[in-house]
Design a protein around this motif. Structure first.
Motif, PDB file in Angstrom:
ATOM      1  N   ALA A   1       0.840  -1.171  -0.120  1.00 33.55           N
ATOM      2  CA  ALA A   1      -0.178   0.298  -0.039  1.00 33.55           C
ATOM      3  C   ALA A   1       0.830   1.185   0.075  1.00 33.55           C
ATOM      4  O   ALA A   1       1.747   1.385   0.905  1.00 33.55           O
ATOM      5  CB  ALA A   1      -0.825   0.025   1.054  1.00 33.55           C
ATOM      6  N   PRO A   2       0.757   2.118  -0.920  1.00 35.88           N
ATOM      7  CA  PRO A   2       1.318   3.375  -0.893  1.00 35.88           C
ATOM      8  C   PRO A   2       1.628   4.025   0.344  1.00 35.88           C
ATOM      9  O   PRO A   2       2.514   4.627   0.677  1.00 35.88           O
ATOM     10  CB  PRO A   2       0.685   4.125  -2.102  1.00 35.88           C
ATOM     11  CG  PRO A   2      -0.085   3.327  -3.024  1.00 35.88           C
ATOM     12  CD  PRO A   2      -0.456   2.088  -1.912  1.00 35.88           C
ATOM     13  N   ARG A   3       0.565   4.075   1.298  1.00 39.12           N
ATOM     14  CA  ARG A   3       0.494   4.848   2.474  1.00 39.12           C
ATOM     15  C   ARG A   3       1.184   4.364   3.502  1.00 39.12           C
ATOM     16  O   ARG A   3       1.723   5.173   4.449  1.00 39.12           O
ATOM     17  CB  ARG A   3      -1.115   5.051   2.915  1.00 39.12           C
ATOM     18  CG  ARG A   3      -1.306   3.564   3.431  1.00 39.12           C
ATOM     19  CD  ARG A   3      -2.967   3.654   3.839  1.00 39.12           C
ATOM     20  NE  ARG A   3      -3.466   2.209   4.298  1.00 39.12           N
ATOM     21  CZ  ARG A   3      -3.310   1.505   5.483  1.00 39.12           C
ATOM     22  NH1 ARG A   3      -2.528   2.073   6.280  1.00 39.12           N
ATOM     23  NH2 ARG A   3      -3.843   0.231   5.607  1.00 39.12           N
ATOM     24  N   LEU A   4       2.055   3.037   3.252  1.00 40.81           N
ATOM     25  CA  LEU A   4       2.925   2.767   4.274  1.00 40.81           C
ATOM     26  C   LEU A   4       4.455   3.138   3.829  1.00 40.81           C
ATOM     27  O   LEU A   4       5.273   2.667   4.475  1.00 40.81           O
ATOM     28  CB  LEU A   4       2.417   1.079   4.244  1.00 40.81           C
ATOM     29  CG  LEU A   4       1.331   0.743   5.132  1.00 40.81           C
ATOM     30  CD1 LEU A   4       1.215  -0.964   5.063  1.00 40.81           C
ATOM     31  CD2 LEU A   4       1.235   1.200   6.293  1.00 40.81           C
ATOM     32  N   ASP A   5       4.677   3.463   2.613  1.00 47.26           N
ATOM     33  CA  ASP A   5       5.853   3.723   1.980  1.00 47.26           C
ATOM     34  C   ASP A   5       6.768   4.508   2.905  1.00 47.26           C
ATOM     35  O   ASP A   5       8.014   4.086   3.161  1.00 47.26           O
ATOM     36  CB  ASP A   5       5.850   4.303   0.799  1.00 47.26           C
ATOM     37  CG  ASP A   5       5.288   3.404  -0.498  1.00 47.26           C
ATOM     38  OD1 ASP A   5       5.302   2.163  -0.189  1.00 47.26           O
ATOM     39  OD2 ASP A   5       5.230   3.768  -1.487  1.00 47.26           O
ATOM     40  N   PRO A   6       6.201   5.649   3.282  1.00 51.25           N
ATOM     41  CA  PRO A   6       7.091   6.476   4.170  1.00 51.25           C
ATOM     42  C   PRO A   6       7.515   5.714   5.568  1.00 51.25           C
ATOM     43  O   PRO A   6       8.611   5.993   6.125  1.00 51.25           O
ATOM     44  CB  PRO A   6       6.059   7.644   4.876  1.00 51.25           C
ATOM     45  CG  PRO A   6       5.161   7.683   3.484  1.00 51.25           C
ATOM     46  CD  PRO A   6       5.020   6.340   3.339  1.00 51.25           C
ATOM     47  N   TYR A   7       6.721   4.425   5.922  1.00 53.21           N
ATOM     48  CA  TYR A   7       6.977   4.101   7.263  1.00 53.21           C
ATOM     49  C   TYR A   7       7.841   2.936   7.008  1.00 53.21           C
ATOM     50  O   TYR A   7       9.117   2.508   7.917  1.00 53.21           O
ATOM     51  CB  TYR A   7       5.642   3.701   8.131  1.00 53.21           C
ATOM     52  CG  TYR A   7       4.983   4.717   8.293  1.00 53.21           C
ATOM     53  CD1 TYR A   7       4.896   5.627   9.085  1.00 53.21           C
ATOM     54  CD2 TYR A   7       3.705   4.814   7.311  1.00 53.21           C
ATOM     55  CE1 TYR A   7       4.069   6.750   9.545  1.00 53.21           C
ATOM     56  CE2 TYR A   7       2.723   6.127   7.580  1.00 53.21           C
ATOM     57  CZ  TYR A   7       2.914   6.710   8.420  1.00 53.21           C
ATOM     58  OH  TYR A   7       2.151   8.050   8.738  1.00 53.21           O
ATOM     59  N   TRP A   8       7.829   2.094   6.039  1.00 51.20           N
ATOM     60  CA  TRP A   8       8.965   1.262   5.634  1.00 51.20           C
ATOM     61  C   TRP A   8      10.225   1.696   5.257  1.00 51.20           C
ATOM     62  O   TRP A   8      11.362   1.165   5.758  1.00 51.20           O
ATOM     63  CB  TRP A   8       8.539  -0.112   4.752  1.00 51.20           C
ATOM     64  CG  TRP A   8       8.276   0.338   3.463  1.00 51.20           C
ATOM     65  CD1 TRP A   8       7.107   0.378   2.885  1.00 51.20           C
ATOM     66  CD2 TRP A   8       9.151   0.576   2.217  1.00 51.20           C
ATOM     67  NE1 TRP A   8       7.445   0.709   1.399  1.00 51.20           N
ATOM     68  CE2 TRP A   8       8.630   0.662   1.220  1.00 51.20           C
ATOM     69  CE3 TRP A   8      10.460   0.369   2.262  1.00 51.20           C
ATOM     70  CZ2 TRP A   8       9.397   0.712  -0.183  1.00 51.20           C
ATOM     71  CZ3 TRP A   8      11.307   0.703   1.256  1.00 51.20           C
ATOM     72  CH2 TRP A   8      10.580   1.016  -0.060  1.00 51.20           C
ATOM     73  N   VAL A   9      10.380   2.735   4.540  1.00 53.56           N
ATOM     74  CA  VAL A   9      11.269   3.593   4.340  1.00 53.56           C
ATOM     75  C   VAL A   9      12.305   3.976   5.737  1.00 53.56           C
ATOM     76  O   VAL A   9      13.438   3.575   5.787  1.00 53.56           O
ATOM     77  CB  VAL A   9      11.289   4.712   3.499  1.00 53.56           C
ATOM     78  CG1 VAL A   9      12.367   5.839   3.296  1.00 53.56           C
ATOM     79  CG2 VAL A   9      10.917   4.340   2.090  1.00 53.56           C
ATOM     80  N   SER A  10      11.333   4.478   6.522  1.00 56.09           N
ATOM     81  CA  SER A  10      11.824   5.017   7.722  1.00 56.09           C
ATOM     82  C   SER A  10      12.606   3.950   8.442  1.00 56.09           C
ATOM     83  O   SER A  10      13.572   3.687   9.165  1.00 56.09           O
ATOM     84  CB  SER A  10      10.757   5.760   8.729  1.00 56.09           C
ATOM     85  OG  SER A  10      11.198   6.103   9.881  1.00 56.09           O
ATOM     86  N   GLY A  11      11.775   2.490   8.569  1.00 55.09           N
ATOM     87  CA  GLY A  11      12.162   1.344   9.491  1.00 55.09           C
ATOM     88  C   GLY A  11      13.508   0.782   8.772  1.00 55.09           C
ATOM     89  O   GLY A  11      14.406   0.511   9.515  1.00 55.09           O
ATOM     90  N   VAL A  12      13.672   0.857   7.507  1.00 55.80           N
ATOM     91  CA  VAL A  12      14.928   0.157   6.631  1.00 55.80           C
ATOM     92  C   VAL A  12      15.939   1.380   7.161  1.00 55.80           C
ATOM     93  O   VAL A  12      16.955   0.935   7.580  1.00 55.80           O
ATOM     94  CB  VAL A  12      14.440   0.394   5.287  1.00 55.80           C
ATOM     95  CG1 VAL A  12      16.159  -0.012   4.579  1.00 55.80           C
ATOM     96  CG2 VAL A  12      13.810  -0.880   4.829  1.00 55.80           C
ATOM     97  N   LEU A  13      15.816   2.596   7.271  1.00 60.52           N
ATOM     98  CA  LEU A  13      16.836   3.556   7.632  1.00 60.52           C
ATOM     99  C   LEU A  13      17.274   3.356   8.976  1.00 60.52           C
ATOM    100  O   LEU A  13      18.343   3.571   9.367  1.00 60.52           O
ATOM    101  CB  LEU A  13      16.550   5.041   7.259  1.00 60.52           C
ATOM    102  CG  LEU A  13      16.195   5.485   5.569  1.00 60.52           C
ATOM    103  CD1 LEU A  13      15.306   6.633   5.511  1.00 60.52           C
ATOM    104  CD2 LEU A  13      17.276   5.324   5.003  1.00 60.52           C
ATOM    105  N   PHE A  14      16.273   3.183   9.810  1.00 58.69           N
ATOM    106  CA  PHE A  14      16.400   2.851  11.172  1.00 58.69           C
ATOM    107  C   PHE A  14      17.463   1.738  11.270  1.00 58.69           C
ATOM    108  O   PHE A  14      18.360   2.005  12.289  1.00 58.69           O
ATOM    109  CB  PHE A  14      15.321   2.623  12.195  1.00 58.69           C
ATOM    110  CG  PHE A  14      15.599   2.377  13.358  1.00 58.69           C
ATOM    111  CD1 PHE A  14      15.937   3.097  14.430  1.00 58.69           C
ATOM    112  CD2 PHE A  14      15.329   0.907  13.806  1.00 58.69           C
ATOM    113  CE1 PHE A  14      16.216   2.874  15.745  1.00 58.69           C
ATOM    114  CE2 PHE A  14      15.486   0.499  15.238  1.00 58.69           C
ATOM    115  CZ  PHE A  14      15.894   1.580  15.983  1.00 58.69           C
ATOM    116  N   VAL A  15      17.406   0.759  10.688  1.00 60.44           N
ATOM    117  CA  VAL A  15      18.019  -0.400  10.742  1.00 60.44           C
ATOM    118  C   VAL A  15      19.542  -0.157  10.180  1.00 60.44           C
ATOM    119  O   VAL A  15      20.525  -0.565  10.969  1.00 60.44           O
ATOM    120  CB  VAL A  15      17.560  -1.746  10.020  1.00 60.44           C
ATOM    121  CG1 VAL A  15      18.476  -2.524  10.050  1.00 60.44           C
ATOM    122  CG2 VAL A  15      16.202  -2.231  10.744  1.00 60.44           C
ATOM    123  N   LEU A  16      19.700   0.634   9.184  1.00 63.24           N
ATOM    124  CA  LEU A  16      21.096   1.037   8.698  1.00 63.24           C
ATOM    125  C   LEU A  16      21.771   1.818   9.705  1.00 63.24           C
ATOM    126  O   LEU A  16      22.797   1.697   9.949  1.00 63.24           O
ATOM    127  CB  LEU A  16      20.794   1.783   7.359  1.00 63.24           C
ATOM    128  CG  LEU A  16      20.180   0.919   6.073  1.00 63.24           C
ATOM    129  CD1 LEU A  16      19.888   1.603   4.755  1.00 63.24           C
ATOM    130  CD2 LEU A  16      21.046  -0.602   5.957  1.00 63.24           C
TER     131      LEU A  16
END
Length: 493
Positions: free
Chosen positions: A40-55
């Motif tokens: 879902a497009p509305r979740l894009d900002p959150y999974w981007v944020s999650g991946v960045l947090f891990v990195l």
């Protein structure tokens, strides 16, 4: 197809044999719904944020485990937050014994970390919190870009922001209070672009609690609101909210610089005025023109292709650039350290704002440039990352703790909890959470129980004993041990 099968397919509400078995398999519907939700497009900002947090977290923690952190600022903030966690004044002995950190910089926002630090008393706590704050700031950047430019371009801009050189440099530089400014600025500017004046003010106003100079940045957000107002009733709201934020931000900075910081400072002044006035007898250094141009180009060229210059949102970057370029301290002039991090939300949201108007331009070349720019900005961020800190995550040695580090840690563990320790940069982050730590040469008459220093350049532990005798003529020190490139001295009767 036989007649029975044909009849089955032709009947309304029926499906071929076997289809129901697949669809009704236990859990298959839940899995499909979960997969659809992730797309879902509305979740894009959150999974981007999650991946960045891990990195970000992986990079910070791996650097800490390998004793690669500078640990000066990390140690200072850990001492202050440790004091907050104990419901005490935020004293940072690394700035001088008994120094209240509010007399150095006005950053009470760091007290928000105290409950987490109370539960997990470690410098890693500060690094993880910083990684989370940086990652959260990607949410409004990605969300606004996707809403205004489409999902693909929104993702490109969000990922480019997360990989931008300014953010990576800040992640690489231990911990700093500006981590709190990143999401506040990003959410405030998203609200400005969406013409939600009250939300913009509510997000920008807490900047005054992050650092004393950011009150001027909050005032710049107020100026931006005034510039983007429209006619009618919305105008009046913009004037009230924007004008109020301008007054509040400037007043908060004036109070912090003129009253609060001097009140907590032992000299009754703001120590950083000399960064602007100069110090010493000779002429104060001034930023070279080529350095200023290079820093400005790095700020807007690889990040926005210069298109952000078409957006009035860049007004919000002026206070930070102003004090840095006016300073006589050359550490502030370039692109190292963490000083450019707060510019990244500004330039990327300005890019989205400029792209939205450029795509409607009557100039075909500008429309074409705007159409291709998000992909180009992402490509630039990926290419530059090959020489930036996150590239280290692709190297096996990043995840290995050298034998010398393990040996140094074993040596530092011989210092008992609760001891007073005089230290240089290396050991600080291994000692602050359990000892009272002073900066080397700045104990102001206190003879510490231990001295922990890095050895090198042909020096041996006995040379450090002689140094300790000069610094503390009333005390005697002996070598407790040396290993991993460090030596520890113990005060003896």
């Amino acid at each position: 197809m036989d007649s029975a099968a044909a009849d089955t397919v032709s009947q309304p509400g029926t499906r071929p044999a076997g289809a129901g078995a697949v669809r009704d398999r236990p859990g298959s519907g839940a899995v499909a719904r979960a997969a659809a939700a992730l797309r879902a497009p509305r979740l894009d900002p959150y999974w981007v944020s999650g991946v960045l947090f891990v990195l970000y977290t992986t990079l910070s923690v791996c650097r800490h485990r390998r004793m690669l952190t500078m640990s000066w600022d990390l140690g200072i903030f850990e001492q202050a937050i440790q004091a907050y966690a104990r419901l005490q004044a935020p004293v940072a002995d690394l700035k001088g014994p008994g120094t209240n950190i509010l007399g150095d910089h006005f950053s009470p926002v760091t007290a928000l970390i105290a409950p987490v630090y109370r539960a997990f008393p470690s410098p890693v706590t500060l690094l993880v919190v910083q990684a989370a704050l940086f990652a959260v700031s990607a949410v409004p950047v990605t969300r606004l870009a996707a809403r205004r430019l489409g999902r693909g371009r929104g993702l490109a801009i969000g990922v480019a922001y997360g990989l931008s050189w300014g953010v990576q440099r800040a992640v690489d530089f231990d911990f700093h209070e500006i981590a709190f400014a990143m999401p506040l600025l990003a959410f405030a500017l998203e609200a400005v672009v969406c013409r939600r004046w009250r939300a913009a003010v509510l997000w920008a106003a807490p900047l005054v609690l992050v650092k004393e100079d950011l009150g001027v940045t909050a005032a710049a957000v107020g100026v931006l609101i005034l510039l983007r107002q429209r006619s009618g009733a919305r105008d009046r709201r913009a004037v009230v909210w924007g004008g109020g934020l301008v007054a509040f931000g400037l007043a908060a900075t004036a109070v912090a610089l003129g009253v609060v910081i001097p009140g907590f400072n032992s000299t009754g002044s703001y120590d950083y005025w000399n960064k602007l006035d100069g110090e010493g007898g000779g002429p104060a250094p001034v930023i070279p023109l080529d350095t200023a141009v290079r820093t400005l180009l790095w700020t807007v060229l690889p990040t926005t292709g210069l298109l952000a210059l078409r957006s009035p949102l860049l007004i919000v970057a002026l206070p930070t650039l102003g004090w840095r370029f006016l300073s006589h301290d050359d550490h502030y002039w370039g692109t190292d350290w963490h000083y450019s991090a707060v510019l990244m939300p500004v330039v990327f949201i300005a890019l989205t704002d400029a792209l939205e108007t450029a795509r409607r331009s009557g100039r075909p070349w500008l429309r074409s440039y705007a159409h291709q720019l998000p992909a180009a900005v992402l490509a630039a961020a990926l290419a530059l990352s090959a020489s930036l800190p996150l590239y280290g995550l692709t190297l096996p040695e990043t995840y290995r703790i050298p034998a010398s580090v393990k040996a140094a840690e074993r040596l530092l563990e011989r210092i008992p909890d609760g001891s007073t320790v005089e230290s240089d940069v290396g050991p600080i982050s291994r000692l602050v959470n359990r000892c009272r730590v002073f900066w080397i040469g700045d104990t102001r008459g206190i003879d510490p129980d231990y001295v922990a220093l890095r050895i090198g350049d042909g020096r041996v532990p006995q040379d450090l004993v002689a140094d300790a005798r000069r610094m503390h003529p009333e005390a005697r020190y002996a070598v407790l041990g040396s290993d991993g490139g460090y030596a520890v001295l113990r005060r003896v009767p």
